[in-house]
Write a protein that holds these residues in place. Structure first.
Motif, PDB file in Angstrom:
ATOM      1  N   GLY A 176      40.353 110.683  68.096  1.00  0.00           N
ATOM      2  CA  GLY A 176      41.306 109.762  68.682  1.00  0.00           C
ATOM      3  C   GLY A 176      41.565 108.537  68.289  1.00  0.00           C
ATOM      4  O   GLY A 176      42.001 107.567  69.272  1.00  0.00           O
ATOM      5  N   ARG A 177      41.199 108.010  67.306  1.00  0.00           N
ATOM      6  CA  ARG A 177      41.172 106.339  66.862  1.00  0.00           C
ATOM      7  C   ARG A 177      42.300 106.544  65.779  1.00  0.00           C
ATOM      8  O   ARG A 177      42.834 107.347  65.170  1.00  0.00           O
ATOM      9  N   LYS A 178      42.931 105.164  65.677  1.00  0.00           N
ATOM     10  CA  LYS A 178      43.888 104.911  64.675  1.00  0.00           C
ATOM     11  C   LYS A 178      43.300 104.366  63.339  1.00  0.00           C
ATOM     12  O   LYS A 178      43.732 103.861  62.549  1.00  0.00           O
ATOM     13  N   LEU A 179      41.797 104.663  63.194  1.00  0.00           N
ATOM     14  CA  LEU A 179      41.248 104.057  62.320  1.00  0.00           C
ATOM     15  C   LEU A 179      39.977 105.102  61.647  1.00  0.00           C
ATOM     16  O   LEU A 179      39.267 105.601  62.571  1.00  0.00           O
ATOM     17  N   ARG A 180      40.026 105.515  60.501  1.00  0.00           N
ATOM     18  CA  ARG A 180      38.798 106.282  60.072  1.00  0.00           C
ATOM     19  C   ARG A 180      38.420 106.254  58.659  1.00  0.00           C
ATOM     20  O   ARG A 180      38.933 105.084  58.085  1.00  0.00           O
ATOM     21  N   HIS A 206      39.654  95.305  50.675  1.00  0.00           N
ATOM     22  CA  HIS A 206      38.873  94.737  51.790  1.00  0.00           C
ATOM     23  C   HIS A 206      39.114  95.343  53.025  1.00  0.00           C
ATOM     24  O   HIS A 206      39.568  96.551  53.124  1.00  0.00           O
ATOM     25  N   LEU A 207      38.333  94.927  54.029  1.00  0.00           N
ATOM     26  CA  LEU A 207      38.665  95.582  55.411  1.00  0.00           C
ATOM     27  C   LEU A 207      39.997  95.370  55.893  1.00  0.00           C
ATOM     28  O   LEU A 207      40.740  94.402  55.563  1.00  0.00           O
ATOM     29  N   PRO A 208      40.525  96.533  56.516  1.00  0.00           N
ATOM     30  CA  PRO A 208      42.008  96.309  57.013  1.00  0.00           C
ATOM     31  C   PRO A 208      41.857  95.228  58.241  1.00  0.00           C
ATOM     32  O   PRO A 208      41.038  95.137  58.926  1.00  0.00           O
ATOM     33  N   SER A 209      43.101  94.809  58.080  1.00  0.00           N
ATOM     34  CA  SER A 209      43.369  93.414  59.163  1.00  0.00           C
ATOM     35  C   SER A 209      43.841  94.103  60.376  1.00  0.00           C
ATOM     36  O   SER A 209      44.351  95.056  60.598  1.00  0.00           O
ATOM     37  N   GLY A 210      43.781  93.539  61.313  1.00  0.00           N
ATOM     38  CA  GLY A 210      44.238  93.672  62.783  1.00  0.00           C
ATOM     39  C   GLY A 210      43.115  94.667  63.631  1.00  0.00           C
ATOM     40  O   GLY A 210      43.495  95.145  64.777  1.00  0.00           O
ATOM     41  N   TYR A 211      41.881  94.733  63.135  1.00  0.00           N
ATOM     42  CA  TYR A 211      40.869  95.510  63.719  1.00  0.00           C
ATOM     43  C   TYR A 211      39.525  94.518  64.034  1.00  0.00           C
ATOM     44  O   TYR A 211      39.324  93.737  63.121  1.00  0.00           O
ATOM     45  N   THR A 212      39.096  94.626  65.143  1.00  0.00           N
ATOM     46  CA  THR A 212      37.711  94.005  65.278  1.00  0.00           C
ATOM     47  C   THR A 212      36.342  94.496  64.641  1.00  0.00           C
ATOM     48  O   THR A 212      36.540  95.861  64.104  1.00  0.00           O
ATOM     49  N   ALA A 213      35.516  93.909  64.678  1.00  0.00           N
ATOM     50  CA  ALA A 213      34.297  94.468  63.957  1.00  0.00           C
ATOM     51  C   ALA A 213      33.751  95.446  64.778  1.00  0.00           C
ATOM     52  O   ALA A 213      33.173  96.737  64.395  1.00  0.00           O
ATOM     53  N   GLU A 271      35.720  97.900  66.543  1.00  0.00           N
ATOM     54  CA  GLU A 271      36.600  99.000  66.361  1.00  0.00           C
ATOM     55  C   GLU A 271      36.135  99.671  64.834  1.00  0.00           C
ATOM     56  O   GLU A 271      36.233 100.710  64.522  1.00  0.00           O
ATOM     57  N   LEU A 272      35.773  98.725  63.791  1.00  0.00           N
ATOM     58  CA  LEU A 272      35.335  99.050  62.439  1.00  0.00           C
ATOM     59  C   LEU A 272      33.969 100.006  62.667  1.00  0.00           C
ATOM     60  O   LEU A 272      33.759 101.156  61.772  1.00  0.00           O
ATOM     61  N   ASP A 286      32.824 101.274  65.355  1.00  0.00           N
ATOM     62  CA  ASP A 286      33.056 102.595  65.887  1.00  0.00           C
ATOM     63  C   ASP A 286      33.727 103.860  65.030  1.00  0.00           C
ATOM     64  O   ASP A 286      33.319 104.757  64.957  1.00  0.00           O
ATOM     65  N   ALA A 287      34.634 103.298  64.020  1.00  0.00           N
ATOM     66  CA  ALA A 287      34.883 104.178  62.948  1.00  0.00           C
ATOM     67  C   ALA A 287      33.729 104.684  62.219  1.00  0.00           C
ATOM     68  O   ALA A 287      33.885 105.901  61.917  1.00  0.00           O
ATOM     69  N   PHE A 288      33.095 103.871  61.697  1.00  0.00           N
ATOM     70  CA  PHE A 288      32.081 104.263  60.760  1.00  0.00           C
ATOM     71  C   PHE A 288      31.151 105.167  61.652  1.00  0.00           C
ATOM     72  O   PHE A 288      30.639 106.130  60.930  1.00  0.00           O
ATOM     73  N   ARG A 289      30.657 104.735  62.739  1.00  0.00           N
ATOM     74  CA  ARG A 289      29.905 105.576  63.586  1.00  0.00           C
ATOM     75  C   ARG A 289      30.546 106.978  63.657  1.00  0.00           C
ATOM     76  O   ARG A 289      29.788 108.080  63.723  1.00  0.00           O
ATOM     77  N   ASP A 290      31.432 107.143  64.136  1.00  0.00           N
ATOM     78  CA  ASP A 290      32.274 108.619  64.126  1.00  0.00           C
ATOM     79  C   ASP A 290      31.912 109.174  62.656  1.00  0.00           C
ATOM     80  O   ASP A 290      31.510 110.279  62.880  1.00  0.00           O
ATOM     81  N   PHE A 291      32.041 108.648  61.779  1.00  0.00           N
ATOM     82  CA  PHE A 291      32.147 109.296  60.528  1.00  0.00           C
ATOM     83  C   PHE A 291      30.677 109.498  60.146  1.00  0.00           C
ATOM     84  O   PHE A 291      30.495 110.657  59.944  1.00  0.00           O
ATOM     85  N   ASN A 292      29.818 108.577  60.086  1.00  0.00           N
ATOM     86  CA  ASN A 292      28.290 108.562  59.915  1.00  0.00           C
ATOM     87  C   ASN A 292      27.396 109.533  60.786  1.00  0.00           C
ATOM     88  O   ASN A 292      26.796 110.243  60.177  1.00  0.00           O
ATOM     89  N   PHE A 293      27.880 109.498  62.138  1.00  0.00           N
ATOM     90  CA  PHE A 293      27.036 110.424  63.141  1.00  0.00           C
ATOM     91  C   PHE A 293      27.538 111.819  63.249  1.00  0.00           C
ATOM     92  O   PHE A 293      27.071 112.687  63.409  1.00  0.00           O
ATOM     93  N   GLY A 294      28.945 111.778  63.605  1.00  0.00           N
ATOM     94  CA  GLY A 294      29.670 112.957  63.706  1.00  0.00           C
ATOM     95  C   GLY A 294      28.960 113.737  64.783  1.00  0.00           C
ATOM     96  O   GLY A 294      28.675 113.203  65.768  1.00  0.00           O
ATOM     97  N   ASN A 295      28.738 115.049  64.532  1.00  0.00           N
ATOM     98  CA  ASN A 295      28.001 115.960  65.316  1.00  0.00           C
ATOM     99  C   ASN A 295      26.490 116.063  64.971  1.00  0.00           C
ATOM    100  O   ASN A 295      25.782 116.972  65.586  1.00  0.00           O
ATOM    101  N   PHE A 296      26.014 114.993  64.152  1.00  0.00           N
ATOM    102  CA  PHE A 296      24.557 115.106  63.686  1.00  0.00           C
ATOM    103  C   PHE A 296      23.899 113.904  64.309  1.00  0.00           C
ATOM    104  O   PHE A 296      23.286 112.951  63.552  1.00  0.00           O
ATOM    105  N   ALA A 297      23.800 113.439  65.522  1.00  0.00           N
ATOM    106  CA  ALA A 297      23.217 112.403  66.228  1.00  0.00           C
ATOM    107  C   ALA A 297      21.846 112.018  65.362  1.00  0.00           C
ATOM    108  O   ALA A 297      21.309 110.899  65.317  1.00  0.00           O
TER     109      ALA A 297
END
Length: 179
Positions: A80-84, A122-129, A131-132, A134-145
């Motif tokens: 549900g995010r605009k960043l992945r 580099h990191l995409p502009s327009g996103y806060t630390a 938000e970045l 959150d996108a990394f957490r979604d990728f890194n933890f996924g269904n494997f907390a």
């Protein structure tokens, strides 16, 4: 390859996804021997060099590269995010390889993932630390907390061969995003 550790470790989760709790982080070893690997785990039979480096004493593997992918028009269907995070890593095989290292007695090895690299974005502009993260957490933890993909990140943001490239300059926004 031996280099200084310029990473920021993320805490391992304990089952909560928002955000993972900082109670089970792998400790950094007293002496660090780092190796960068561009192996994307597509074929686990090709992991011999990485395995040999661990057997020879490497205790921090940095896997290259992942990047943030921004889609301002659409949200990622799974988060549900605009960043992945975009990666060339074969994630199921990467998990298998991490398990193989644990089975061989190398569960202490830290696995970091690098953003950037020479000529890399580099990191995409327009996103806060946040938000970045959150996108990394979604990728890194996924269904494997209880077993995240990576123990942390390596901000490997560098310059570019083209002197006119915008990635030869670190913006204040980019520095703020890295925390």
């Amino acid at each position: 390859v031996v280099c200084s550790l310029t990473s920021q470790l993320f805490a391992l989760g304990t089952g909560s996804m928002d955000p993972p709790q900082a109670t089970q982080r792998k400790p950094l070893p007293d002496k660090i021997l780092v190796a960068y690997t561009s192996n994307n785990c597509n074929n686990l039979d090709d992991m011999k060099k990485v395995t040999k480096s661990v057997q020879d004493g490497v205790n921090v593997l940095i896997w290259v590269f992942v990047k943030f992918e921004s889609n301002v028009d659409n949200k990622d269907a799974s988060t549900g995010r605009k960043l992945r995070i975009q990666t060339s890593q074969n994630i199921p095989n990467f998990r298998r390889y991490k398990q193989k290292l644990r089975d061989m007695g190398y569960g202490h090895v830290l696995n970091l993932v690098a953003f950037g690299g020479w000529n890399g974005q580099h990191l995409p502009s327009g996103y806060t630390a946040n938000e970045l993260y959150d996108a990394f957490r979604d990728f890194n933890f996924g269904n494997f907390a209880d077993d995240p993909l990576f123990d942390g990140i390596d901000w490997d943001l560098e310059g570019h061969d083209d002197p006119k490239s915008p990635t030869n300059v670190f913006t204040k926004e980019c520095l703020d995003q890295m925390g």
